[in-house]
Design a protein around this motif. Sequence first.
Motif, mmCIF file in Angstrom:
data_model
loop_
_atom_site.group_PDB
_atom_site.id
_atom_site.type_symbol
_atom_site.label_atom_id
_atom_site.label_comp_id
_atom_site.label_asym_id
_atom_site.label_seq_id
_atom_site.Cartn_x
_atom_site.Cartn_y
_atom_site.Cartn_z
ATOM 1 N N UNK A 117 0.830 -1.217 0.000
ATOM 2 C CA UNK A 117 0.000 0.000 0.000
ATOM 3 C C UNK A 117 0.862 1.263 0.000
ATOM 4 N N UNK A 118 1.999 1.179 0.640
ATOM 5 C CA UNK A 118 2.919 2.324 0.597
ATOM 6 C C UNK A 118 3.363 2.568 -0.842
ATOM 7 N N UNK A 119 3.784 1.485 -1.507
ATOM 8 C CA UNK A 119 4.268 1.624 -2.892
ATOM 9 C C UNK A 119 3.191 2.254 -3.774
ATOM 10 N N UNK A 120 1.938 1.800 -3.553
ATOM 11 C CA UNK A 120 0.866 2.307 -4.415
ATOM 12 C C UNK A 120 0.653 3.797 -4.221
ATOM 13 N N UNK A 121 0.522 4.249 -2.975
ATOM 14 C CA UNK A 121 0.227 5.668 -2.767
ATOM 15 C C UNK A 121 1.425 6.522 -3.209
ATOM 16 N N UNK A 123 3.631 5.777 -5.516
ATOM 17 C CA UNK A 123 3.698 5.778 -6.988
ATOM 18 C C UNK A 123 2.623 6.695 -7.570
ATOM 19 N N UNK A 124 1.427 6.667 -6.973
ATOM 20 C CA UNK A 124 0.355 7.538 -7.463
ATOM 21 C C UNK A 124 0.735 9.004 -7.300
ATOM 22 N N UNK A 125 1.220 9.355 -6.123
ATOM 23 C CA UNK A 125 1.606 10.757 -5.886
ATOM 24 C C UNK A 125 2.731 11.158 -6.835
ATOM 25 N N UNK A 126 3.724 10.273 -6.932
ATOM 26 C CA UNK A 126 4.894 10.593 -7.765
ATOM 27 C C UNK A 126 4.466 10.770 -9.215
ATOM 28 N N UNK A 127 3.605 9.870 -9.705
ATOM 29 C CA UNK A 127 3.140 9.967 -11.090
ATOM 30 C C UNK A 127 2.377 11.272 -11.307
ATOM 31 N N UNK A 128 1.560 11.614 -10.349
ATOM 32 C CA UNK A 128 0.717 12.798 -10.501
ATOM 33 C C UNK A 128 1.531 14.097 -10.457
ATOM 34 N N UNK A 211 19.098 -4.367 13.374
ATOM 35 C CA UNK A 211 18.076 -4.829 12.423
ATOM 36 C C UNK A 211 16.910 -3.841 12.369
ATOM 37 N N UNK A 212 16.450 -3.381 13.538
ATOM 38 C CA UNK A 212 15.310 -2.453 13.579
ATOM 39 C C UNK A 212 15.669 -1.172 12.831
ATOM 40 N N UNK A 213 16.898 -0.718 13.009
ATOM 41 C CA UNK A 213 17.361 0.473 12.295
ATOM 42 C C UNK A 213 17.379 0.201 10.786
ATOM 43 N N UNK A 214 17.952 -0.929 10.411
ATOM 44 C CA UNK A 214 18.012 -1.290 8.981
ATOM 45 C C UNK A 214 16.614 -1.401 8.371
ATOM 46 N N UNK A 215 15.637 -1.812 9.186
ATOM 47 C CA UNK A 215 14.281 -1.984 8.661
ATOM 48 C C UNK A 215 13.743 -0.648 8.157
ATOM 49 N N UNK A 216 13.982 0.417 8.915
ATOM 50 C CA UNK A 216 13.501 1.732 8.470
ATOM 51 C C UNK A 216 14.333 2.256 7.302
ATOM 52 N N UNK A 217 15.622 1.967 7.327
ATOM 53 C CA UNK A 217 16.453 2.400 6.197
ATOM 54 C C UNK A 217 15.926 1.736 4.913
ATOM 55 N N UNK A 218 15.576 0.452 5.018
ATOM 56 C CA UNK A 218 15.079 -0.274 3.840
ATOM 57 C C UNK A 218 13.688 0.218 3.443
ATOM 58 N N UNK A 219 12.865 0.485 4.427
ATOM 59 C CA UNK A 219 11.507 0.982 4.134
ATOM 60 C C UNK A 219 11.592 2.342 3.434
ATOM 61 N N UNK A 220 12.481 3.163 3.911
ATOM 62 C CA UNK A 220 12.683 4.464 3.254
ATOM 63 C C UNK A 220 13.214 4.259 1.827
ATOM 64 N N UNK A 221 14.148 3.301 1.683
ATOM 65 C CA UNK A 221 14.753 3.065 0.366
ATOM 66 C C UNK A 221 13.704 2.630 -0.655
ATOM 67 N N UNK A 222 12.751 1.840 -0.174
ATOM 68 C CA UNK A 222 11.678 1.402 -1.078
ATOM 69 C C UNK A 222 10.969 2.636 -1.658
ATOM 70 N N UNK A 226 11.107 4.473 -5.817
ATOM 71 C CA UNK A 226 9.949 4.875 -6.634
ATOM 72 C C UNK A 226 10.089 6.334 -7.056
ATOM 73 N N UNK A 227 10.442 7.168 -6.103
ATOM 74 C CA UNK A 227 10.525 8.607 -6.399
ATOM 75 C C UNK A 227 11.665 8.922 -7.366
ATOM 76 N N UNK A 228 12.789 8.252 -7.205
ATOM 77 C CA UNK A 228 13.929 8.498 -8.105
ATOM 78 C C UNK A 228 13.535 8.149 -9.543
ATOM 79 N N UNK A 229 12.800 7.041 -9.644
ATOM 80 C CA UNK A 229 12.444 6.585 -10.980
ATOM 81 C C UNK A 229 11.408 7.504 -11.623
ATOM 82 N N UNK A 230 10.415 7.922 -10.848
ATOM 83 C CA UNK A 230 9.313 8.697 -11.436
ATOM 84 C C UNK A 230 9.549 10.200 -11.426
ATOM 85 N N UNK A 231 10.343 10.689 -10.505
ATOM 86 C CA UNK A 231 10.525 12.149 -10.376
ATOM 87 C C UNK A 231 12.006 12.508 -10.381
ATOM 88 N N UNK A 232 12.702 12.214 -11.478
ATOM 89 C CA UNK A 232 14.151 12.425 -11.453
ATOM 90 C C UNK A 232 14.562 13.879 -11.209
#
Length: 669
Positions: A117-121, A123-128, A211-222, A226-232
Amino acid sequence: MFYFGADYYPEHWPEERWDRDARLMAEAGFNVVRLAEFAWSKMEPREGQYDFQWLDRAISVLASHGIQVVLGTPSASPPPWLMAKSAELFLVREDGRRATFGNRREYCPNNPLYHDYTRRIVAQMAGHYADHPAVIGWQIDNELGGRCYCPICASSFQAWLQRRYGSLDELNERWGTVFWSHAYTDWDQIPLPLTTGGSPNPGLALDFHRFASDSYVAYQQMQIDILRQKCPGHFITHNFMGFRYDQINYFDLAQNLDFVAWDNYQRTEWGMRAEVDPGHAALAQDTMRGLKHQNFWVMEQQAGQSGWGTVSVAPRPGELRLWAYQAIAHGADAILFFRWRTARFGTEEYWHGLLDHDGNTSRRYQEIKRMGAEMREVSERICGATVKSSVAMVLSYESRFAFQIQQNNPQFSYPSHFYQIYRSLHQRQTLVDIVAPTDDLSPYRLVVAPALHVLPKVAADNLERFVRAGGLLVVTPRTGVKDEANSVVNRRLPGLLAELCGTEVEEYDSLPAEVSNQLKFTLPELASAPPASARVWCDVLRPTSATVVARYTQDYYAGKPAITRNQVGRGQVMYVGTMGDAPLYQTLARWLLHSVGVQPVVNAPEGIEVTERWRQNSQLLFLLNHTEQEQEIALNGRYVDLLDGSAPLEGTVLVAPWDVLVLMETRPH
Ligand code: GAL
């Protein structure tokens, strides 16, 4: 371009009001707002039904007044329809209890459904908004953090451990699971360090914090991907929480962002504390600058009284402007005030914005409007100018995590110990860079590495390289005690640094709060130093090649060395084997800065803060008066006052209470 603006929630106010808001913003000199970071339920009111029309209209109103937009991805506050899908979406706290709906930041950062659901919202915002002319960049989520202890995190943690150790034999060996019969024979058996499990194995607990720290780093990276790809064409940042936040390795979180932004609240106490120690914000600013060694944004700058249930002391006239200038003085290239207008509803009804609840301008608005007029004149001179320092302090999140697991002494706090040393340097008008243990130390003459508890070999080698190149290194108790698996090293303390320090810890004493020891300085240059006491921790030292700087005077280790100094080629290492009160650190700071020839930027009375920013050889000097009295400062050169554009200044200048001078040297270096 210097950005100056506010955090704005158009969705909280009737649409007819937006134009007036934008006009008042423009009149205050604002050119940017941050929008939408909590507006998921407005942008996706029902699953898959996206509505950006209201936001488009708000952005057009703002843009028509020359205001640009940073968009927040809304993942910090998911809508009820999403969280109703599964109890597993909710974060589980350390006591094993699951969060429930009704706040924010209640999600598990490793939940695959939440990721979808994060990816979807996003991606939608970035596309728009990718090609929207008023949108300049993105803030990901809002103040990432909070450790989750749910079953999904448990299996992700096991997979993370498998990648880290490769085999269970290796993990068992490194953690010492022979102790209390914890030897694991299957990855699935490895638990999370829940409070119901009692005091966990320190190796397991530290790895979980990583690990908990890495989890947020990875979540942010996800989201970054998306943003790098859609909003260079857009920048990407996140709003960090300064020095105080301690559950994410901020060096890691900053790595793939374009720059760091952070939220600066000088007076956040829920109680009625009237005094603000400017050193705290200074350390936070320096930490934020240090994460990427570059200038940063303040995405939320205090705009009034803070308050959820209770209301804090009102910022005194001049303080809001002063605090914002303090951020600029430490390297901020943008300031956005939180928030534009005080909310009439919701948990933060009493967290005051620049406008009052009723939408009228306030004394706070007028103060910032004045600053806006100043920024129009001077911001281009300031923006991009850099802070240079010859002093650094090493911040180790791994050590910080390790002390969260084993405090060592109930009076000990890593951040307070760190701050006490920082403060003694800051009070001497010294600019300090905050660096990671493996950062390049060659720009510095003095490096202080407080309580570097978990000391990987690469960090020890880095410190040694610095000393061998002629630097002065200071280390403090509990350094070098742990290896990377959080087991105690199999050598004399300070472990990997013992040889470099030229001293060994023969034994140590951990003191109760009411007990102290007195120190006697034995070096002739320190003979006249004021008396200093040792508290909390006393390492009893046995120098191998170091000379003694101070000895204990009491108890069974009276006469034994407490502080030593070792000459290594052109470099030196000081081992300060105890913790003390302010006089100890003040004495040491004076002496250390003198030894490396670092002079205060300008000699100034207490309560005055002085910093510099540089553009090539041209110096900008910031004189900040954090006191209620007018203060007199003697300048070393000839300057022009950029804020009032008056005739050249020389000799002594006066700074009014809570006021700031921004001066530019007329003869570049
Ligand atoms: C910040 C947060 C804002 C707001 C503010 C005041 O930490 O990012 O969303 O909550 O505090 O409480």
